[in-house]
Structures are given as structure tokens and as C-alpha cells.
Design a protein around this motif. Structure first.
Motif, PDB file in Angstrom:
ATOM      1  N   UNK A 128      -9.004  52.721  89.034  1.00 51.36           N
ATOM      2  CA  UNK A 128      -9.111  51.371  88.466  1.00 51.36           C
ATOM      3  C   UNK A 128     -10.109  50.484  89.207  1.00 51.36           C
ATOM      4  N   UNK A 129     -10.645  50.950  90.332  1.00 53.40           N
ATOM      5  CA  UNK A 129     -11.639  50.120  91.024  1.00 53.40           C
ATOM      6  C   UNK A 129     -13.008  50.803  91.027  1.00 53.40           C
ATOM      7  N   UNK A 130     -13.155  51.801  90.169  1.00 55.73           N
ATOM      8  CA  UNK A 130     -14.411  52.553  90.121  1.00 55.73           C
ATOM      9  C   UNK A 130     -15.624  51.689  89.837  1.00 55.73           C
ATOM     10  N   UNK A 131     -15.440  50.632  89.054  1.00 53.22           N
ATOM     11  CA  UNK A 131     -16.562  49.773  88.691  1.00 53.22           C
ATOM     12  C   UNK A 131     -16.784  48.648  89.687  1.00 53.22           C
ATOM     13  N   UNK A 134     -18.499  48.599  96.432  1.00 49.98           N
ATOM     14  CA  UNK A 134     -17.816  49.111  97.616  1.00 49.98           C
ATOM     15  C   UNK A 134     -17.672  48.009  98.672  1.00 49.98           C
ATOM     16  N   UNK A 135     -18.518  46.994  98.570  1.00 52.04           N
ATOM     17  CA  UNK A 135     -18.448  45.841  99.465  1.00 52.04           C
ATOM     18  C   UNK A 135     -17.016  45.315  99.576  1.00 52.04           C
ATOM     19  N   UNK A 136     -16.294  45.331  98.442  1.00 50.04           N
ATOM     20  CA  UNK A 136     -14.969  44.722  98.406  1.00 50.04           C
ATOM     21  C   UNK A 136     -13.871  45.688  98.871  1.00 50.04           C
ATOM     22  N   UNK A 137     -14.229  46.913  99.239  1.00 55.97           N
ATOM     23  CA  UNK A 137     -13.210  47.913  99.562  1.00 55.97           C
ATOM     24  C   UNK A 137     -12.665  47.743 100.978  1.00 55.97           C
ATOM     25  N   UNK A 138     -11.393  48.069 101.135  1.00 57.35           N
ATOM     26  CA  UNK A 138     -10.809  48.080 102.473  1.00 57.35           C
ATOM     27  C   UNK A 138     -11.153  49.408 103.151  1.00 57.35           C
ATOM     28  N   UNK A 139     -10.840  49.472 104.427  1.00 61.57           N
ATOM     29  CA  UNK A 139     -11.106  50.680 105.205  1.00 61.57           C
ATOM     30  C   UNK A 139     -10.445  51.909 104.571  1.00 61.57           C
ATOM     31  N   UNK A 141      -9.581  52.331 101.482  1.00 67.00           N
ATOM     32  CA  UNK A 141     -10.188  52.692 100.195  1.00 67.00           C
ATOM     33  C   UNK A 141     -11.491  53.444 100.409  1.00 67.00           C
ATOM     34  N   UNK A 142     -12.256  53.010 101.407  1.00 71.81           N
ATOM     35  CA  UNK A 142     -13.501  53.717 101.702  1.00 71.81           C
ATOM     36  C   UNK A 142     -13.217  55.155 102.104  1.00 71.81           C
ATOM     37  N   UNK A 168      -3.881  51.461 108.478  1.00 69.28           N
ATOM     38  CA  UNK A 168      -2.531  50.974 108.755  1.00 69.28           C
ATOM     39  C   UNK A 168      -1.540  52.087 108.425  1.00 69.28           C
ATOM     40  N   UNK A 169      -0.297  51.987 108.909  1.00 67.13           N
ATOM     41  CA  UNK A 169       0.641  53.111 108.773  1.00 67.13           C
ATOM     42  C   UNK A 169       0.804  53.592 107.339  1.00 67.13           C
ATOM     43  N   UNK A 170       0.839  52.651 106.403  1.00 73.40           N
ATOM     44  CA  UNK A 170       1.050  53.080 105.013  1.00 73.40           C
ATOM     45  C   UNK A 170      -0.162  53.844 104.484  1.00 73.40           C
ATOM     46  N   UNK A 171      -1.345  53.317 104.792  1.00 76.61           N
ATOM     47  CA  UNK A 171      -2.565  53.989 104.359  1.00 76.61           C
ATOM     48  C   UNK A 171      -2.668  55.368 105.011  1.00 76.61           C
TER      49      UNK A 171
END
Lengths: 320, 319
Positions: A128-131, A134-139, A141-142, A168-171
Motif C-alpha cells: 500500500x505504500x508502493x507509490x 522512499x523519503x517518507x519511509x521509516x528504517x 520499511x527501508x 524497534x522490537x516490533x519491527x
């Protein structure tokens, strides 16, 4: 066992006089998750770069999927996916555009590209974030986008450098689950990390690095037996009329029983003895309140190993 | 030891991506705007000049490039501004990838480093080429429109040759900027070194060259007594000045755009025997005079690119 997908023999890397990787040997079997673990600067990343032909080998031999990465880097890089430490993307492009660029470099035909990108993004739950840029991505997500690149490549080996550091632990949990999913898809995974306890759960076998050498190698349970003497610590909390110490001590595989509280016992064993311990309590007509097992912790194994070594050295010095 | 596979695999992909990046970047828009505004202004003044002073000239179109308000001709402006554009395009080519941490990820794809470097260089060169071509078309178009004189075939060929030389000059600076982007890990350092080199070579070096020439071959006072320049001294000044690509560019451009240029160095009396002063040279002769400069510029491009290539191949990719 089939032929190893990665085989290193006497692999050595020197920068000038400094030896960064010092004659290491290891094999990675097909379909396993192999961990290169150790502190920062122990030579893990250099080892990885040598596997990809991105840095030259000073001495020794490395074969990846039966290719020599120095002479045939393209053949290796076509079949191996790499997620660098703190992977970067082109911030001004969207996730899909970033993957499309890599897909072109991989030589994926244009008509397959779209479908493979969508599939890969779905696998790492970034569809859902494909479009989005990448600037807006968190660590995290990258990191997942980097994994999507490996998925898209249909890589046979995934090499992940410090995949969970800075998450973070969840990620971290999510990411480890994705690594395991990769393994179930038949991909051999080699990961490096300095967070020993974090990744020990997913690794089938680990190699512990220290100053450019592999000091310990094997599964976590094997290493625990080798270094700690026994792999499992079972804690039992139960009250019983008769003495439980003797009954616990009689369980095969238990090497020590210690009483740590009024009704609490700690059993050291070379395997998981929880069923036998429970049976023993029941046989003594006792009430079982708690039964838990501590997995051997890699960090503890690592530290203990060096303690043992330094005391052995001291011993030698004393003897001399 | 032969490498397996083509070094050009992925070249097209890198090229297309970098070209898109350049053309859509703010940096490029800014520089292109600057060069167009300055170019148009200079040409406007040049046309004014030509209208007032030139009654008849078979190469009136060429004058658009070489005349302007005082020394500010289009050739002069390009000589100063093109290096800036090239540095702006190339200074973060490789270290930018390093700092964004994309380099190791891109190089882990099945391509050689050659493709990345060559793709980036060609994309930069194309971007410069597109800008130059636009500027060139504007100048020639404005010239035809405002002067009302259709250009001759020879004028067009000379203009095109000038365009090629300009591109080679820009290419040399681009290759230099990319070399800096490989050698300097920080983009800011690369820019500063690039600008320092640009200032030194375009502004300071012409004077320094004279100073060095006077040290190496001091002018013989006997020539001075006769009111002449010492040919040895002049020769050294010229050779040293030619170390700067700016000098090579302006010499080649002048030769091509001013057909009356007979020689670039000192002219001896016996060379002028039989010459009709002020008469234009044929195109082939002008090309022959400009040839060494053109070749030097192209050689500069190749040498600088190869230096960057070697440095990049030996570089560690880890951040």
C-alpha cells in the motif's frame, strides 16, 4: 547433505598489514539460515563483500553456488541477493520506481517486471505504500524494501548484513519472521549481526567471529553444550512432601540440581527435560506450580567462551 | 585474467536513470536558466554591435559568438560557465551513491562497476549536450531572425565544429568532476576542490603562466630595445597557458569562429609572405589550426575519465 551453497576455505583479507579476516573456513548448506555473529569490526561485512566479489580476496578460496565470485562476479550476483547494512534507496523515487531500477539492472524482462514488483512488495507488506517516495519511509520499511528486492530477484541465497540493527522490537520481530518465511520458500540465508540474542532464534547454525577468526561454529544447542557444559536450564517450582532433589537428579541427562528457593529448583541438563521433571513432581505427589526452560543465550556462550579462554591462558602462564 | 560477462550490462539502464535525474533536477534547471539568460543577453548586445560596426562580412553569423559588450562574448561566457555546469553535474556522482548507501546495493546487482561509471558520465555529457544544443539553436535562430541574413553552408559547419569543441571542453570538466566525486568521500569537499581548480585555471593561471615563463625564459632585453617580444618567452607563455583547458577551448573556438585567424602563436614575418592580411582562411585550414587544441581537449576527457575509472575500480564499496 547436498553440496554447500557457500564454501569458504582459509579465506583471508588483509588491508596493508592489518588482517581483517584471518583464514576462516565455513560451509552454508542449502536451505539453512546461517548466522555470522560477532562484535562490530570482527570481519563479518568484509567476509560478505568477498562472497559477492565486491572486494578482493587476499588469500584462500570462496565458492558461491559453485562459482568463484572473483572471476565470475556476474554469475554470482545474478543468483544472490544482498541487503547491505543500513541499506539506502533513492529518496526522491517511489518504492516501485526504486525496485524497477534494480529490476532493470537484474535484467528482468519488462513484461514480468510489474507483476514481480507487486508480488515482492506484497510479501514484505509494503504493497500500500508502493507509490510513496522512499523519503517518507521509516528504517524498518527501508529494510523491508531491501528484502523485497531480494524476493523480486528470486535469489537462491539471501545475504543480509545487520538486518535488525536499529529496528524497534516490533519491527525486529516482523523482520525475523520475514527471514524465516524466506527460508520456507527454499532460500538459503546468511545473515550477520552483532545482536547475538536477537537473531539466535532464527539461525540454524551460527559462526561466532572474534577479530577476524571464527572461534565457534555450530547450532546454538551444540555450542551451549560445548561451552556451558550443558545446554538447558529448567526451573521447577513445586512443593512436595518428599525430597525432590534426588528424584530430579535421577533423570537421565541432568547434570546438576540446585535449590534456589524454598520450593524452587534449577536443573541443568543437556536436553529439554521438562516432561521428566513434571513426571517426577507428580510421582512424588507434589503440586507443580511453574515449569520453565531457559534457552541458552548466545551472548552468554560467547562471553563464557572468552572467560574460559582467558582463565586457561592464565592457567598456562601460572604453570609456566 | 578475463572477466566473465559484458562490462556494458546495465549501462543503458544507468544511463536512462541518470539522464532523467539530471533533466528533472532543480540544480540543472537553475544552471540552464542562467546560461540561457546570459547567452541571450550577450547575443542581443552582439547583434547591436554587429549592426553598428559591420557593413559587410561574409561570416556575420559567426560574429554572434565572438562579439559582445566589451570582452563578454559568448565564447568567453561559455568558457567560464561550462566548467561550473559540469562540476555541478558531476561532483556527487559516486560519493553521492556512497553517502546515500545505495552504492553497495546497486553493485550487488549483476553489473560491473564500469557500467555505473560510464552510464553516469554519458548521462552527464548528454545533459550538457542538450543544453548546449538548445543554446546554440537559440543563438543561431535569433541571429538569422534579427540580422536577416541567411547563413552560408560554411558558417553552419564552422558553428557545428565549434559546438563539438565546446562539448569536449565541457566533457573534460565533467570527467574531472567525476574523478573528484570518486576520490573525495564528501560531496562538499569535491565541490570545493572543483571550484578551486576552476578559479585557479580560468582566472589565475593565465597570469601565473606569464610569471613562470619569465622565470624559465626571461625576455631578452635586446628584443625589448627593438620594441619586439622575445619569441622564446612568448612560446613559453603560450605553452604554459595551454595547460588550462580554458585556453585550449578559447584558442580552438577563436580559430573556428574567426576565419581570419592564421596562427595561434607568434607569427614570423616569413610566414606572412604572400598572405592577404584580413582574408578568411578556408575551412580546412582553420580546422588544421584548431586540431591540436581539439585533440588535447578530447585527450583530456579520456585521461581524466580513465583516472576516475582506475580509482573507482580499486575503491572499497563499504561505507
Amino acid at each position: 547433505m547436498s553440496a554447500p551453497v557457500i564454501a569458504a576455505r582459509g579465506l583471508t583479507k588483509r588491508y596493508g598489514k592489518a588482517t581483517v579476516v584471518d583464514g576462516i573456513d565455513f560451509d552454508v548448506a542449502k536451505g539453512e539460515i546461517f548466522g555470522l555473529l560477532g562484535p562490530n569490526g570482527a570481519g563479518k561485512t568484509t567476509t560478505i563483500l568477498m562472497m559477492l566479489g565486491l572486494t578482493e580476496v587476499t588469500a584462500g578460496d570462496i565458492r558461491v553456488l559453485d562459482h568463484d565470485p572473483v572471476r565470475e562476479p556476474l554469475a554470482v550476483k545474478r543468483r544472490v541477493g544482498y541487503l547491505p547494512d543500513q541499506v539506502g534507496f533513492y529518496d526522491n523515487l517511489t518504492a516501485i520506481d526504486n525496485l524497477a531500477y534494480s529490476a532493470q539492472l537484474m535484467g528482468i524482462p519488462a513484461r514480468e517486471r510489474g507483476a514481480r514488483i507487486d508480488e515482492a512488495l506484497a510479501r514484505v507488506r509494503l504493497a500500500d505504500v508502493g507509490e510513496k517516495r522512499v523519503k517518507t519511509f521509516s528504517r524498518g520499511m527501508r529494510q523491508r524494501l531491501g528484502l523485497a528486492e531480494i524476493v523480486m530477484k528470486n535469489a537462491e541465497i539471501a545475504i543480509l548484513d545487520e538486518p535488525t540493527s536499529g529496528l524497534d522490537p516490533q519491527a525486529t520481530e516482523e523482520f525475523l519472521a520475514m527471514i524465516e518465511a524466506l527460508k520456507h520458500a527454499g532460500v538459503s540465508v546468511l545473515l550477520s549481526s552483532h545482536l547475538l540474542d536477537q537473531v539466535q532464534r532464527v539461525c540454524d547454525r551460527v559462526a561466532l567471529f572474534q577479530a577476524g577468526r571464527i572461534v565457534l561454529m555450530g547450532s546454538v544447542a551444540e555450542l551451549a553444550r560445548q561451552v556451558l557444559g550443558a545446554g538447558f536450564v529448567v526451573e521447577v517450582e513445586a512443593d512436595a512432601a518428599s525430597d525432590l532433589d534426588a528424584r530430579f537428579g535421577a533423570i537421565p541427562g541432568v547434570s546438576a540440581v540446585a535449590r534456589v528457593g524454598a520450593d524452587r529448583y534449577r536443573l541443568t541438563a543437556d536436553r529439554d527435560v521438562r516432561p521428566e521433571a513434571a513426571r517426577a513432581v507428580v510421582a512424588a505427589n507434589g503440586a507443580l506450580r511453574r515449569l520453565s526452560v531457559d534457552d541458552p543465550r548466545l551472548a552468554e556462550i560467547y562471553n563464557r567462551y572468552f572467560q574460559n579462554q582467558s582463565s586457561r591462558e592464565e592457567g598456562k602462564r601460572d604453570a609456566a | 585474467m578475463r572477466r566473465e560477462g559484458s562490462p556494458w550490462a546495465g549501462l543503458r539502464t544507468v544511463y536512462v536513470k541518470e539522464l532523467t535525474d539530471h533533466i528533472s533536477s532543480v540544480r540543472m534547471l537553475l544552471l540552464a536558466g542562467l546560461i540561457f539568460i546570459i547567452g541571450c543577453t550577450v547575443v542581443y548586445f552582439a547583434i547591436d554591435n554587429i549592426r553598428q560596426t559591420t557593413a559587410e562580412d561574409p561570416f556575420v553569423l559567426l560574429k554572434l559568438f565572438t562579439s559582445g559588450p566589451s570582452v563578454l562574448s559568448l565564447v568567453f561566457i561559455l568558457g567560464i560557465l561550462l566548467p561550473l555546469m559540469a562540476i555541478a553535474l558531476g561532483f556527487d556522482a559516486i560519493n553521492g551513491e556512497h553517502n546515500r548507501r545505495t552504492l553497495s546495493r546497486i553493485l550487488s546487482q549483476p553489473i560491473y562497476r564500469d557500467a555505473l561509471l560510464a552510464g553516469k558520465f554519458l548521462a552527464g555529457l548528454t545533459t550538457l549536450g542538450i543544453n548546449l544544443l538548445c543554446l546554440w539553436l537559440i543563438v543561431v535562430g535569433l541571429g538569422i531572425r534579427l540580422l536577416g541574413v541567411p547563413p552560408s553552408g560554411e558558417e553552419i559547419v564552422r558553428c557545428l565544429a565549434f559546438l563539438m569543441i565546446t562539448l569536449a571542453y565541457a566533457g573534460a570538466w565533467l570527467a574531472f568532476a567525476m574523478l573528484l566525486s570518486i576520490v573525495c568521500r564528501s560531496a562538499a569537499t569535491a565541490v570545493l576542490v572543483g571550484l578551486a581548480a576552476w578559479l585557479f585555471l580560468t582566472l589565475l593561471w593565465p597570469f601565473l603562466a606569464e610569471g613562470f615563463a619569465n622565470l624559465i625564459a626571461p625576455a631578452d632585453p635586446r628584443y625589448a630595445l627593438l620594441g619586439l617580444a622575445d619569441p622564446d618567452n612568448i612560446w613559453w607563455v603560450q605553452i604554459l597557458r595551454r595547460i588550462s583547458p580554458n585556453q585550449l577551448f578559447s584558442e580552438a573556438a577563436t580559430t573556428l569562429l574567426a576565419p581570419t585567424t592564421r596562427a595561434l602563436g607568434a607569427v614570423y614575418i616569413d610566414q606572412l609572405r604572400g598572405a592577404v592580411l584580413g582574408a578568411p582562411l578556408p575551412l580546412s585550414e582553420s580546422l588544421a589550426i584548431a586540431w591540436p587544441q581539439a585533440v588535447s581537449l578530447i585527450a583530456g576527457v579520456i585521461v581524466l575519465f580513465v583516472a576516475g575509472y582506475v580509482a573507482f575500480q580499486r575503491q572499497e564499496v563499504r561505507a
